[in-house]
Design a protein around this motif. Structure first.
Motif, PDB file in Angstrom:
ATOM      1  N   PRO A  41      16.008  18.120  11.802  1.00 39.58           N
ATOM      2  CA  PRO A  41      16.849  18.756  10.630  1.00 39.58           C
ATOM      3  C   PRO A  41      15.700  20.206  10.341  1.00 39.58           C
ATOM      4  CG  PRO A  41      16.595  16.451  10.352  1.00 39.58           C
ATOM      5  CD  PRO A  41      15.797  16.722  11.778  1.00 39.58           C
ATOM      6  N   PRO A  46      18.331  18.699   2.931  1.00 36.36           N
ATOM      7  CA  PRO A  46      18.116  17.215   2.353  1.00 36.36           C
ATOM      8  C   PRO A  46      17.273  16.358   3.130  1.00 36.36           C
ATOM      9  CG  PRO A  46      20.485  18.167   2.025  1.00 36.36           C
ATOM     10  CD  PRO A  46      19.807  18.980   2.882  1.00 36.36           C
ATOM     11  N   ASP A  47      17.740  16.423   4.449  1.00 32.24           N
ATOM     12  CA  ASP A  47      16.853  15.394   5.327  1.00 32.24           C
ATOM     13  C   ASP A  47      15.637  15.794   5.995  1.00 32.24           C
ATOM     14  OD1 ASP A  47      18.687  17.113   6.866  1.00 32.24           O
ATOM     15  OD2 ASP A  47      19.434  15.773   8.154  1.00 32.24           O
ATOM     16  N   GLU A  50      13.096  14.273   8.389  1.00 33.10           N
ATOM     17  CA  GLU A  50      13.487  12.736   8.918  1.00 33.10           C
ATOM     18  C   GLU A  50      13.890  13.090  10.507  1.00 33.10           C
ATOM     19  OE1 GLU A  50      16.473  11.064   6.365  1.00 33.10           O
ATOM     20  OE2 GLU A  50      15.438  11.859   4.605  1.00 33.10           O
ATOM     21  N   ARG A 128      19.657  23.736  12.654  1.00 34.72           N
ATOM     22  CA  ARG A 128      19.698  22.266  12.897  1.00 34.72           C
ATOM     23  C   ARG A 128      19.790  21.845  14.387  1.00 34.72           C
ATOM     24  NH1 ARG A 128      20.315  17.912   9.535  1.00 34.72           N
ATOM     25  NH2 ARG A 128      20.665  18.990   7.694  1.00 34.72           N
ATOM     26  N   TRP A 166      27.318  14.263  10.937  1.00 29.98           N
ATOM     27  CA  TRP A 166      26.189  13.945   9.931  1.00 29.98           C
ATOM     28  C   TRP A 166      25.813  14.737   8.725  1.00 29.98           C
ATOM     29  CZ3 TRP A 166      23.184  10.403   8.288  1.00 29.98           C
ATOM     30  CH2 TRP A 166      21.935  10.947   7.651  1.00 29.98           C
ATOM     31  N   VAL A 167      26.232  15.991   8.887  1.00 32.02           N
ATOM     32  CA  VAL A 167      25.777  16.967   7.748  1.00 32.02           C
ATOM     33  C   VAL A 167      26.613  16.425   6.497  1.00 32.02           C
ATOM     34  CG1 VAL A 167      26.239  19.184   6.765  1.00 32.02           C
ATOM     35  CG2 VAL A 167      25.098  18.840   9.005  1.00 32.02           C
ATOM     36  N   GLU A 169      27.520  13.741   5.610  1.00 31.71           N
ATOM     37  CA  GLU A 169      27.025  12.503   5.077  1.00 31.71           C
ATOM     38  C   GLU A 169      25.591  13.001   4.157  1.00 31.71           C
ATOM     39  OE1 GLU A 169      27.971   9.296   5.688  1.00 31.71           O
ATOM     40  OE2 GLU A 169      29.392  10.033   6.808  1.00 31.71           O
ATOM     41  N   LEU A 170      25.094  13.859   4.096  1.00 32.52           N
ATOM     42  CA  LEU A 170      24.289  14.287   3.115  1.00 32.52           C
ATOM     43  C   LEU A 170      24.587  14.834   1.684  1.00 32.52           C
ATOM     44  CD1 LEU A 170      22.048  16.574   5.624  1.00 32.52           C
ATOM     45  CD2 LEU A 170      21.797  14.303   5.097  1.00 32.52           C
ATOM     46  N   GLN A 173      27.655  20.399  -0.549  1.00 26.76           N
ATOM     47  CA  GLN A 173      26.615  21.514  -0.767  1.00 26.76           C
ATOM     48  C   GLN A 173      26.612  22.158  -2.301  1.00 26.76           C
ATOM     49  OE1 GLN A 173      27.210  24.924   1.709  1.00 26.76           O
ATOM     50  NE2 GLN A 173      26.274  24.057   3.398  1.00 26.76           N
ATOM     51  N   VAL A 233      20.350  24.426   3.794  1.00 26.71           N
ATOM     52  CA  VAL A 233      21.543  24.034   3.673  1.00 26.71           C
ATOM     53  C   VAL A 233      22.760  24.922   4.118  1.00 26.71           C
ATOM     54  CG1 VAL A 233      20.726  22.130   2.201  1.00 26.71           C
ATOM     55  CG2 VAL A 233      21.759  24.502   1.334  1.00 26.71           C
TER      56      VAL A 233
END
Length: 261
Positions: A41, A46-47, A50, A128, A166-167, A169-170, A173, A233
């Motif tokens: 990331p 946000p991640d 991680e 990313r 995946w994005v 899931e965050l 925006q 983001v």
């Protein structure tokens, strides 16, 4: 599995787990039995921080010792991949005096024998990025150019689909107005509030007010963190044009001149 079939299957993957199954089928059909994928990331996301990974063929103890412990983040392959755009073989990574104590040395060796592998950096939206690393089949030392290009394309397709799955899931925006984005672009370029006010033809108090709203929307408390978060983001990028006509004010087309005039 042909690359064309793989591409269709990747695009049809409804979730990360089914995507991994498609990637497994493709890589194993080409003789790769042990491999891993890491998703990196970007700063400000946000991640952020991680490290997400999937492995295949590694012992559970190895996964626990090397990946889940966090040692992986200091591995030479990962660090080399972050600084390179092109695929590289494991034996092309410079070694140093730490090699014998590097957890990666333990992970990437089987018994006392040397093994060969290849790393493929992959790239996604807003920085990313990621890495696909595969142990070579026993019968191969290197891939030919056609095999390498196809594997690179397959890894990139899989990574982009992973990002797309995946994005969301965050969470949604934050929504910034065109003016707020414009101000953040100048902040990211290092301009002070008075300088931004002068560039945009507004007061410093107006710039301050916009920034306060930006902080609230992004959940931050200072201008630098706001710019980093917005880039992470995908709300802005420093290559955007700031202070130029908005979408409803199109630029004039460039003048065309004949060569030699």
């Amino acid at each position: 599995m042909r690359i064309a079939d793989y591409q269709l299957a990747v695009e049809a993957a409804a979730d990360i787990w089914s995507l991994w199954e498609v990637c497994q089928a493709y890589t194993q059909a080409r003789g790769f039995r042990r491999y891993y994928y890491a998703h990196l990331p970007p700063i400000g996301a946000p991640d952020e921080g991680e490290l997400r990974f999937r492995t295949e063929g590694f012992d559970k103890d190895v996964v626990r010792t090397f990946f889940e412990s966090g040692c992986y983040q200091a591995g030479r392959l990962l660090q080399h991949a972050k600084a390179n755009l092109h695929p590289f073989y494991w034996d092309e990574v410079p070694s140093d005096k730490r090699t014998l104590s590097d957890p990666e040395f333990y992970t990437l060796r089987r018994r006392a024998e040397e093994i060969r592998g290849i790393c493929i950096p992959v790239f996604g939206p807003n920085g990313r990025n990621g890495l696909a690393s595969l142990e070579m089949p026993e019968s191969k030392e290197r891939l030919n150019s056609e095999e390498l290009h196809e594997l690179q394309w397959a890894a990139q397709l899989g990574h982009l689909r992973y990002c797309a799955l995946w994005v969301p899931e965050l969470g949604p925006q934050p929504r910034l107005s065109p003016r707020e984005k414009e101000i953040l672009i100048w902040v990211a370029r290092g301009k002070s509030n008075p300088a931004i006010a002068e560039i945009l033809g507004i007061s410093v108090h107006t710039v301050d007010a916009h920034l306060r709203r930006i902080y609230l929307k992004l959940g931050v408390f200072d201008r630098i963190t706001a710019a980093v978060r917005a880039i992470g983001v995908g709300l802005i990028n420093t290559g955007q044009s700031a202070g130029l006509p908005l979408e409803n004010e199109p630029l004039s087309p460039p003048k065309v001149t004949n060569a030699g005039q």
